[in-house]
Scaffold this motif. Structure first.
Motif, PDB file in Angstrom:
ATOM      1  N   LEU A   1       0.823  -1.205   0.000  1.00 14.04           N
ATOM      2  CA  LEU A   1       0.000   0.000   0.000  1.00 14.04           C
ATOM      3  C   LEU A   1       0.860   1.259   0.000  1.00 14.04           C
ATOM      4  O   LEU A   1       0.518   2.246  -0.655  1.00 14.04           O
ATOM      5  CB  LEU A   1      -0.933  -0.005   1.212  1.00 14.04           C
ATOM      6  CG  LEU A   1      -2.011  -1.103   1.225  1.00 14.04           C
ATOM      7  CD1 LEU A   1      -2.885  -0.972   2.465  1.00 14.04           C
ATOM      8  CD2 LEU A   1      -2.863  -1.043  -0.036  1.00 14.04           C
ATOM      9  N   ARG A   2       1.961   1.248   0.712  1.00 14.55           N
ATOM     10  CA  ARG A   2       2.821   2.436   0.716  1.00 14.55           C
ATOM     11  C   ARG A   2       3.382   2.694  -0.679  1.00 14.55           C
ATOM     12  O   ARG A   2       3.386   3.845  -1.154  1.00 14.55           O
ATOM     13  CB  ARG A   2       3.976   2.263   1.702  1.00 14.55           C
ATOM     14  CG  ARG A   2       4.955   3.442   1.634  1.00 14.55           C
ATOM     15  CD  ARG A   2       5.961   3.453   2.725  1.00 14.55           C
ATOM     16  NE  ARG A   2       6.719   4.719   2.707  1.00 14.55           N
ATOM     17  CZ  ARG A   2       7.445   5.170   3.698  1.00 14.55           C
ATOM     18  NH1 ARG A   2       7.524   4.488   4.821  1.00 14.55           N
ATOM     19  NH2 ARG A   2       8.099   6.308   3.597  1.00 14.55           N
ATOM     20  N   ALA A   3       3.865   1.620  -1.329  1.00 16.87           N
ATOM     21  CA  ALA A   3       4.414   1.796  -2.673  1.00 16.87           C
ATOM     22  C   ALA A   3       3.333   2.291  -3.636  1.00 16.87           C
ATOM     23  O   ALA A   3       3.592   3.138  -4.494  1.00 16.87           O
ATOM     24  CB  ALA A   3       5.010   0.487  -3.166  1.00 16.87           C
ATOM     25  N   ALA A   4       2.116   1.765  -3.498  1.00 13.07           N
ATOM     26  CA  ALA A   4       1.030   2.208  -4.375  1.00 13.07           C
ATOM     27  C   ALA A   4       0.666   3.658  -4.109  1.00 13.07           C
ATOM     28  O   ALA A   4       0.412   4.437  -5.038  1.00 13.07           O
ATOM     29  CB  ALA A   4      -0.191   1.312  -4.170  1.00 13.07           C
ATOM     30  N   LEU A   5       0.639   4.055  -2.847  1.00 12.12           N
ATOM     31  CA  LEU A   5       0.261   5.423  -2.505  1.00 12.12           C
ATOM     32  C   LEU A   5       1.300   6.424  -2.998  1.00 12.12           C
ATOM     33  O   LEU A   5       0.954   7.544  -3.422  1.00 12.12           O
ATOM     34  CB  LEU A   5       0.101   5.537  -0.985  1.00 12.12           C
ATOM     35  CG  LEU A   5      -0.563   6.799  -0.466  1.00 12.12           C
ATOM     36  CD1 LEU A   5      -2.003   6.887  -0.956  1.00 12.12           C
ATOM     37  CD2 LEU A   5      -0.518   6.842   1.065  1.00 12.12           C
ATOM     38  N   ASP A   6       2.553   6.028  -2.975  1.00  3.38           N
ATOM     39  CA  ASP A   6       3.641   6.931  -3.370  1.00  3.38           C
ATOM     40  C   ASP A   6       3.977   6.796  -4.847  1.00  3.38           C
ATOM     41  O   ASP A   6       5.012   7.274  -5.297  1.00  3.38           O
ATOM     42  CB  ASP A   6       4.879   6.609  -2.523  1.00  3.38           C
ATOM     43  CG  ASP A   6       5.860   7.777  -2.492  1.00  3.38           C
ATOM     44  OD1 ASP A   6       5.424   8.934  -2.694  1.00  3.38           O
ATOM     45  OD2 ASP A   6       7.055   7.541  -2.267  1.00  3.38           O
ATOM     46  N   TRP A   7       3.097   6.187  -5.614  1.00  2.00           N
ATOM     47  CA  TRP A   7       3.384   5.839  -7.006  1.00  2.00           C
ATOM     48  C   TRP A   7       3.419   7.103  -7.873  1.00  2.00           C
ATOM     49  O   TRP A   7       2.395   7.748  -8.119  1.00  2.00           O
ATOM     50  CB  TRP A   7       2.295   4.888  -7.515  1.00  2.00           C
ATOM     51  CG  TRP A   7       2.687   4.076  -8.715  1.00  2.00           C
ATOM     52  CD1 TRP A   7       3.383   2.922  -8.720  1.00  2.00           C
ATOM     53  CD2 TRP A   7       2.355   4.363 -10.068  1.00  2.00           C
ATOM     54  NE1 TRP A   7       3.517   2.454  -9.997  1.00  2.00           N
ATOM     55  CE2 TRP A   7       2.903   3.327 -10.857  1.00  2.00           C
ATOM     56  CE3 TRP A   7       1.666   5.396 -10.701  1.00  2.00           C
ATOM     57  CZ2 TRP A   7       2.772   3.292 -12.232  1.00  2.00           C
ATOM     58  CZ3 TRP A   7       1.550   5.352 -12.078  1.00  2.00           C
ATOM     59  CH2 TRP A   7       2.095   4.315 -12.828  1.00  2.00           C
ATOM     60  N   ARG A   8       4.598   7.458  -8.330  1.00  5.17           N
ATOM     61  CA  ARG A   8       4.792   8.538  -9.312  1.00  5.17           C
ATOM     62  C   ARG A   8       4.165   9.874  -8.889  1.00  5.17           C
ATOM     63  O   ARG A   8       3.776  10.666  -9.738  1.00  5.17           O
ATOM     64  CB  ARG A   8       4.190   8.137 -10.667  1.00  5.17           C
ATOM     65  CG  ARG A   8       4.728   6.839 -11.238  1.00  5.17           C
ATOM     66  CD  ARG A   8       6.178   6.964 -11.599  1.00  5.17           C
ATOM     67  NE  ARG A   8       6.693   5.766 -12.223  1.00  5.17           N
ATOM     68  CZ  ARG A   8       7.978   5.494 -12.349  1.00  5.17           C
ATOM     69  NH1 ARG A   8       8.878   6.322 -11.855  1.00  5.17           N
ATOM     70  NH2 ARG A   8       8.385   4.391 -12.930  1.00  5.17           N
ATOM     71  N   ASP A   9       4.071  10.128  -7.610  1.00  6.18           N
ATOM     72  CA  ASP A   9       3.449  11.383  -7.148  1.00  6.18           C
ATOM     73  C   ASP A   9       2.053  11.581  -7.726  1.00  6.18           C
ATOM     74  O   ASP A   9       1.581  12.699  -7.910  1.00  6.18           O
ATOM     75  CB  ASP A   9       4.325  12.602  -7.504  1.00  6.18           C
ATOM     76  CG  ASP A   9       5.529  12.687  -6.580  1.00  6.18           C
ATOM     77  OD1 ASP A   9       5.447  12.121  -5.471  1.00  6.18           O
ATOM     78  OD2 ASP A   9       6.528  13.293  -6.968  1.00  6.18           O
TER      79      ASP A   9
END
Length: 747
Positions: free
Chosen positions: A570-578
């Motif tokens: 979820l963190r990686a998805a939330l921070d995906w490409r701004d």
């Protein structure tokens, strides 16, 4: 990391297109496919997607509901049927016989020399059938009909004990109606078409004739039997003081029409006490009560009673009795009997499609029942008809497929009963053994090569367009079961195309399927690696959708099993490409993880992600996720439908999570752009919950007191807004006034 996904789906010849869509299919409302809204999303649009009135709110709600149903089904897959397993299916090279009935103790075809199309049934074979025979409930009625009319047709399915019943009927009829002339014995007919012909004359007097008509595509003698031919044959048999029993399957064609008005045709034998079959063979016809009780305990302890319930057929009872009589390991025999793979393999050998459309119809109905287990007959039949139309070319006419007429005969592993025993409720279909649906789907996917493409399209349409969320959920779970045999193949066959779809329901279906795949221990690491890759690479529109699917996949059973790894996804998805586009799936997944008991892990992660407390997008996204979860009512019953008026789980658990909630609320209230949404959420807690619930008020009072005591301007900020809400001329808040008093009384 190695390439988990392999070639792009756009290059996959099986894919509809790069996004998993079929351009020829209409959109969910029957119009053209919806435009791709999955490009970069700004903060305003992302937040609007989280509101109850957002552009995709209804579709999102339905997808969440279907996901919750699928989650419960997937959990049952993991927990059901302890001690049972589906073994690898073994393909036999020898011939497997499926003769109906109980031809144990010898084959009539080997008991004598054939003369004129007849084979005498040897006395020892006949005695073996009579000695161990346990009559079904309608046996006396059928015997009376045979004595009166001299001919009966047992039009029932194989495995019903019909052969043993026929032999006993003939033997008993001859004994009950003796003549002065010598007995002509009992004979099995080897040329049924000659016996049924108009010019046939019984060659023996005072005899019994057993005619077995096993209908095939080449031999349709049974369905050609009409009432006139039955009457003529019965008259000839009666002239020689003989009896005839015709054994065949459920009536079709002319025989079906005759069954509606003919006294000769019996379409059911009645119930058979299978435990009595075992008892009779093991202990004899009159066992001592103590011996019978001991046998009952042994059958219970060995799960033999479960085997008889799952496969209520005489031959199963006979196998159990033989194991007991010969001293074989009963537990091992029961395990072999209950192995779903063996049952499924034998059933498909009988319905491999070589006999024509009826076999295809039976296969399609079995697959539909496996996908839609527990649903009503009409739902299963409608879905089966759609699959059948895709499998059979040209498609059959609407009046040619009648599943119900063949249900009892061709689907013996199914039961149909109203839920909860309600007499007025529509009956629901279920398998007798809980692992049979998985075995049916796995066999078809692995061994029926021509069915794979229709199966994928059929399931995809159900996941996307079925109006019932339960149907969509079960179709998604079925897709995951299909992938068990070879998840890498399934990934490129349909999973990645679904995961990259523009449709929310199809992406949800892919997420559910992947969670089901992960329930197999050997595939768990592979699924996690795949999800982590999807949230870690790419920048195309399809990559965005894959990241959304990954974030969605961890909200249910998969995330509950490993909350830490789920939160990393979820963190990686939330921070995906701004990009704010993944805010909605991350927020919903975080809310579901909290709802299922991972609140401490989720709050710890949100504190870590927002630790910089700056104006960066990641901090604003994280606090937006927190505020969304803070407003989600606790479902409590495992569904996606919150109970009316039930407070959010975070508010209910506030006394146990005080320090974490204080810090997150303080961060959210401290500065824009999140501050406005935090104030709105806080007022919801105050007016909708704390004003009505004493415990909620106490939790909120403790929480606000802790925030007010923090250094900085937290106290002044709370004082200002509580006073403003208390005196709001349009909507004054007495609860805000009470909390304002608490804050101002602090030392």
């Amino acid at each position: 990391m190695s390439d988990i996904t392999g070639p792009e789906t756009a290059d996959d010849p099986w894919a509809k297109d790069a996004t998993g869509e079929d351009p020829s299919l209409p959109g969910p409302e029957g119009g053209p496919a919806a435009p791709d809204r999955d490009g970069p999303v700004n903060e305003t649009e992302a937040l609007r997607l989280l509101t109850p009135s957002g552009p995709d709110a209804e579709e999102q709600d339905e997808a969440h509901h279907a996901a919750s149903i699928a989650d419960r089904i997937a959990e049952r897959l993991r927990e059901q049927a302890p001690g049972l397993s589906i073994h690898n299916l073994t393909l036999f090279n020898d011939t497997v016989s499926f003769r109906g009935g109980l031809a144990f103790g010898g084959s009539p075809g080997e008991s004598g020399r054939a003369e004129g199309g007849l084979v005498p049934i040897a006395e020892d074979v006949q005695n073996a059938q009579v000695e161990h025979f346990v009559p079904p409930t309608r046996y006396p009625e059928i015997l009376d009909a045979l004595g009166e009319r001299r001919l009966v047709v047992l039009a029932v399915g194989p495995g019903s004990g019909r052969y043993a019943t026929a032999v006993n009927l003939l033997a008993e009829a001859l004994a009950l109606h003796p003549t002065d002339a010598p007995s002509g014995g009992c004979h099995e007919v080897t040329k049924p078409e000659a016996v049924i012909a108009h010019d046939w004359i019984p060659p023996h007097k005072n005899a019994g004739y057993l005619v077995a008509l096993e209908e095939t595509a080449q031999d349709t003698t049974a369905r050609d039997l009409d009432l006139n031919r039955l009457r003529a044959t019965a008259a000839k048999v009666a002239e020689t003081h003989s009896f005839m029993v015709v054994v065949t399957g459920p009536p079709q064609g002319a025989l079906a029409r005759a069954a509606e008005e003919s006294p000769y045709i019996c379409v059911e034998l009645g119930d058979l006490d299978l435990v009595e079959v075992v008892r009779h063979r093991v202990l004899g016809p009159a066992p001592q009560p103590t011996e019978a009780a001991r046998l009952e305990r042994e059958l219970t302890a060995s799960r033999a009673l479960d085997a008889l319930r799952e496969q209520p057929r005489p031959e199963v009872a006979v196998r159990i009795a033989r194991a007991l009589c010969t001293g074989r390991d009963l537990a091992a025999e029961i395990a072999r009997l209950r192995d779903p793979s063996g049952q499924v393999h034998q059933w498909f050998l009988r319905h491999d499609g070589r006999e024509g459309r009826e076999d295809a119809a039976d296969i399609c109905f079995a697959l539909s029942a496996a996908v839609h287990e527990g649903m009503g007959y009409l739902t299963v039949a409608d879905a089966a008809l759609k699959l059948h139309a895709a499998v059979v070319d040209p498609a059959p006419g609407p009046a040619t497929v009648r599943f119900a007429t063949r249900l009892t005969h061709e689907q013996p592993w199914l039961t149909m009963a109203p839920p909860d025993g309600s007499p007025n409720a529509a009956p629901r279909l279920g398998f007798r053994s809980p692992l049979l649906p998985q075995a049916v789907l796995s066999y078809a996917w692995t061994h029926l090569d021509g069915y794979r493409a229709p199966l994928v399209d059929w399931l995809r349409v159900s996941v996307w367009r079925a109006p019932d969320p339960a149907v969509r959920a079960q179709a998604a779970v079925a897709a995951g079961i299909l992938a068990w045999s070879d998840p890498h193949h399934a990934l490129h066959r349909f999973l990645k195309a679904w995961a990259g779809s523009k449709s929310v329901p199809i992406r949800q279906g892919a997420a559910t399927a992947l969670a089901v795949v992960a329930q197999r221990a050997e595939h768990t690491a592979w699924v996690w690696a795949l999800l982590e890759q999807w949230v870690g690479t790419g920048d195309s529109a399809q990559d965005r959708r894959l990241a959304k699917t990954a974030a969605t996949a961890v909200r249910g059973l998969l995330g509950r099993q490993d909350p830490g790894r789920a939160l990393a996804v979820l963190r990686a998805a939330l921070d995906w490409r701004d990009d704010w586009g993944n805010l909605a799936p991350v927020a919903w997944s975080a809310a579901r993880l909290i709802d299922h008991g991972a609140e401490r892990e989720v709050l710890a992660a949100l504190l870590d992600w927002s630790a910089p407390q700056d104006l960066s997008p990641m901090v604003a996204k994280t606090l937006s996720v927190f505020l969304f979860t803070a407003l989600q009512p606790h479902t409590g019953d495992g569904t996606s439908v919150p109970s009316v008026g039930r407070p959010p789980r975070l508010l209910t658990l506030a006394p146990e999570l005080t320090s974490q909630l204080e810090e997150l609320w303080a961060r959210a209230l401290a500065r824009k752009p999140v501050q406005d949404r935090a104030l709105e959420a806080l007022r919801v807690w105050i007016d909708q919950y704390a004003s009505r619930d004493h415990a909620a008020f106490g939790s909120l009072r403790t929480l606000l007191t802790g925030i007010a005591r923090r250094p900085g301007k937290h106290r002044q900020r709370l004082d200002y807004w509580l006073a403003r809400w208390a005196a709001d001329p349009a909507r004054s808040s007495p609860t805000a006034a009470r909390l304002l008093h608490v804050v101002r009384e602090l030392p």
